[in-house]
Design a protein around this motif. Sequence first.
Motif, mmCIF file in Angstrom:
data_model
loop_
_atom_site.group_PDB
_atom_site.id
_atom_site.type_symbol
_atom_site.label_atom_id
_atom_site.label_comp_id
_atom_site.label_asym_id
_atom_site.label_seq_id
_atom_site.Cartn_x
_atom_site.Cartn_y
_atom_site.Cartn_z
ATOM 1 N N LEU A 122 -30.669 3.943 -41.217
ATOM 2 C CA LEU A 122 -31.399 2.677 -41.125
ATOM 3 C C LEU A 122 -31.873 2.432 -39.699
ATOM 4 C CD1 LEU A 122 -29.218 0.218 -43.257
ATOM 5 C CD2 LEU A 122 -31.302 1.428 -43.936
ATOM 6 N N GLN A 123 -32.894 1.597 -39.574
ATOM 7 C CA GLN A 123 -33.366 1.205 -38.249
ATOM 8 C C GLN A 123 -32.253 0.461 -37.517
ATOM 9 O OE1 GLN A 123 -37.314 -0.487 -38.183
ATOM 10 N NE2 GLN A 123 -36.744 -1.805 -36.472
ATOM 11 N N GLY A 124 -32.060 0.804 -36.254
ATOM 12 C CA GLY A 124 -31.024 0.131 -35.475
ATOM 13 C C GLY A 124 -29.660 0.775 -35.594
ATOM 14 N N SER A 125 -29.542 1.791 -36.440
ATOM 15 C CA SER A 125 -28.233 2.435 -36.614
ATOM 16 C C SER A 125 -27.867 3.272 -35.389
ATOM 17 C CB SER A 125 -28.226 3.314 -37.865
ATOM 18 O OG SER A 125 -29.231 4.308 -37.778
ATOM 19 N N LYS A 173 -30.104 6.054 -34.438
ATOM 20 C CA LYS A 173 -30.679 7.393 -34.660
ATOM 21 C C LYS A 173 -31.293 8.000 -33.403
ATOM 22 C CE LYS A 173 -33.682 6.433 -37.745
ATOM 23 N NZ LYS A 173 -33.268 5.032 -37.832
ATOM 24 N N THR A 174 -32.170 7.200 -32.766
ATOM 25 C CA THR A 174 -32.896 7.747 -31.620
ATOM 26 C C THR A 174 -31.932 8.045 -30.474
ATOM 27 O OG1 THR A 174 -34.820 6.505 -32.336
ATOM 28 C CG2 THR A 174 -34.842 7.312 -30.075
ATOM 29 N N THR A 175 -31.014 7.115 -30.240
ATOM 30 C CA THR A 175 -30.018 7.331 -29.185
ATOM 31 C C THR A 175 -29.196 8.582 -29.504
ATOM 32 O OG1 THR A 175 -29.885 4.927 -28.965
ATOM 33 C CG2 THR A 175 -28.142 6.200 -27.914
ATOM 34 N N LYS A 213 -28.571 12.169 -27.540
ATOM 35 C CA LYS A 213 -27.223 12.639 -27.204
ATOM 36 C C LYS A 213 -26.963 14.023 -27.785
ATOM 37 C CE LYS A 213 -24.936 8.111 -27.020
ATOM 38 N NZ LYS A 213 -23.823 7.303 -27.545
ATOM 39 N N ARG A 258 -43.473 2.971 -35.700
ATOM 40 C CA ARG A 258 -43.161 2.249 -34.470
ATOM 41 C C ARG A 258 -43.462 3.111 -33.247
ATOM 42 N NH1 ARG A 258 -38.003 0.434 -33.120
ATOM 43 N NH2 ARG A 258 -37.235 2.410 -33.916
ATOM 44 N N THR A 296 -21.856 5.731 -35.259
ATOM 45 C CA THR A 296 -22.236 5.261 -33.922
ATOM 46 C C THR A 296 -21.557 3.936 -33.582
ATOM 47 O OG1 THR A 296 -24.107 3.996 -34.756
ATOM 48 C CG2 THR A 296 -24.532 6.284 -34.154
ATOM 49 N N LYS A 297 -21.702 3.562 -32.331
ATOM 50 C CA LYS A 297 -21.237 2.264 -31.812
ATOM 51 C C LYS A 297 -19.738 2.075 -31.980
ATOM 52 C CE LYS A 297 -25.825 0.561 -32.823
ATOM 53 N NZ LYS A 297 -26.687 -0.535 -33.175
ATOM 54 N N SER A 311 -20.134 8.440 -31.863
ATOM 55 C CA SER A 311 -20.931 8.136 -30.703
ATOM 56 C C SER A 311 -20.575 6.754 -30.194
ATOM 57 C CB SER A 311 -22.392 8.187 -31.150
ATOM 58 O OG SER A 311 -23.236 7.933 -30.100
ATOM 59 N N SER A 312 -20.448 6.644 -28.885
ATOM 60 C CA SER A 312 -20.169 5.322 -28.332
ATOM 61 C C SER A 312 -20.923 5.162 -27.027
ATOM 62 C CB SER A 312 -18.664 5.139 -28.121
ATOM 63 O OG SER A 312 -18.171 6.167 -27.321
ATOM 64 N N GLU A 346 -24.348 3.841 -24.624
ATOM 65 C CA GLU A 346 -25.762 4.195 -24.633
ATOM 66 C C GLU A 346 -26.075 5.344 -23.676
ATOM 67 O OE1 GLU A 346 -28.204 0.531 -24.800
ATOM 68 O OE2 GLU A 346 -26.293 -0.441 -25.219
HETATM 69 P P1 GDP Z 1 -32.589 3.588 -34.298
HETATM 70 O O1 GDP Z 1 -33.477 2.437 -34.669
HETATM 71 O O2 GDP Z 1 -31.727 4.015 -35.447
HETATM 72 O O3 GDP Z 1 -33.312 4.732 -33.675
HETATM 73 O O4 GDP Z 1 -31.545 3.027 -33.243
HETATM 74 P P2 GDP Z 1 -31.538 3.108 -31.638
HETATM 75 O O5 GDP Z 1 -31.099 4.466 -31.198
HETATM 76 O O6 GDP Z 1 -32.811 2.587 -31.095
HETATM 77 O O7 GDP Z 1 -30.341 2.110 -31.323
HETATM 78 C C1 GDP Z 1 -30.413 0.734 -31.625
HETATM 79 C C2 GDP Z 1 -29.712 -0.054 -30.505
HETATM 80 O O8 GDP Z 1 -28.339 0.274 -30.468
HETATM 81 C C3 GDP Z 1 -30.255 0.279 -29.131
HETATM 82 O O9 GDP Z 1 -30.246 -0.902 -28.356
HETATM 83 C C4 GDP Z 1 -29.253 1.286 -28.577
HETATM 84 O O10 GDP Z 1 -29.197 1.263 -27.180
HETATM 85 C C5 GDP Z 1 -27.970 0.803 -29.206
HETATM 86 N N1 GDP Z 1 -27.000 1.894 -29.446
HETATM 87 C C6 GDP Z 1 -27.218 3.089 -30.036
HETATM 88 N N2 GDP Z 1 -26.075 3.810 -30.106
HETATM 89 C C7 GDP Z 1 -25.103 3.036 -29.550
HETATM 90 C C8 GDP Z 1 -23.690 3.206 -29.342
HETATM 91 O O11 GDP Z 1 -23.063 4.211 -29.692
HETATM 92 N N3 GDP Z 1 -23.045 2.171 -28.748
HETATM 93 C C9 GDP Z 1 -23.684 1.029 -28.365
HETATM 94 N N4 GDP Z 1 -22.970 0.063 -27.795
HETATM 95 N N5 GDP Z 1 -24.989 0.833 -28.555
HETATM 96 C C10 GDP Z 1 -25.692 1.820 -29.128
#
Ligand code: GDP
Length: 295
Positions: A107-110, A112-114, A118, A140, A247-248, A273-274, A276
């Motif tokens: 999902l968006q915000g999960s 993925k890109t980060t 990594k 996007r 993640t997170k 993953s933890s 950024e």
């Molecule tokens: P995408 O929409 O799935 O590609 O998600 P993003 O990679 O853009 O991440 C969404 C938000 O979560 C961003 O603000 C990231 O910096 C943050 N984020 C991603 N992974 C982690 C993590 O492991 N820990 C924390 N605290 N934030 C994260």
Amino acid sequence: MFQNLSERLESAFKNIKGEGRITELNIAATVKDIRRALVDADVNYKIAKEFTDTVKDKAIGSKVLLAVNPGQQMVKIVQDELAELMGGTEAELDIKGSPAVILIAGLQGSGKTTFSGKLANYLKTKKGKSPLLAAADIYRPAAIDQLTVLGGQIGVDVYSERENKDAVAIAQNAIKEAKAKNKNVVIIDTAGRLAIDEVLMTEVANIRNAVTPNEILFVVDSMTGQDAVNTAKAFNDRLDFTGVVLTKLDGDTRGGAALSIKYTVNKPIKFVSSGEKMDTLDVFYPDRMAQRILG
Ligand code: GDP
């Protein structure tokens, strides 16, 4: 004063020690305690119940070793069982081929890109690979920018086509580019939606069919707790993914989603993953997660 589960079990078992053996009667309260700890850690209730029933069956009749603290003995039984359920040992990542293709979905915000950044960094620095990141989010433009920035930070090329609205073609072109530039792993970051929807699922499934990836990694935010299980199920039904990325895990979250997801879709969790920063990616170790869940 809040006690963690280990401490609670130790006090619960003080009474049992004299009896020398774990019985249905003297374990009942303890089982309830374990179940509550699992639910507190975001493990789905039904799964927590099945799990504690298994543990109870294993523990009943077992002798309380006088040499060790019976509470610790019980914690060990629970921890081993949890680790076993989550896969026992750490899972391998298939990066064979030239190039190997890894598809990232979620999902968006999960995250993925980060995670894509990594993973590229991990493969480059820890596995001696030469990765190429591919931005296949056609909705996007900011997602392309984000991946480009991450690629710059870790010194990994990013393939994108800003004007192309065909995600399948972008993924295929990225693989051609990798071959031309001698890159041996392509990580394809796909688009996400805030909720599961048919267009998103069809698009990722089309990319999968076109590029036959070595790995399809499903990325899920561990803080989403119970929802994580439903999302995992929906993605697995459509994609039959090969692994999960949690993640997170840097927040307060105890990671019970790891157990629930593994239990529900029976796919290995491959990374946690933890944070950024690009170097905060860990291979998933079931025993460490078991300890974290028990608190
Ligand atoms: P995408 O929409 O799935 O590609 O998600 P993003 O990679 O853009 O991440 C969404 C938000 O979560 C961003 O603000 C990231 O910096 C943050 N984020 C991603 N992974 C982690 C993590 O492991 N820990 C924390 N605290 N934030 C994260």
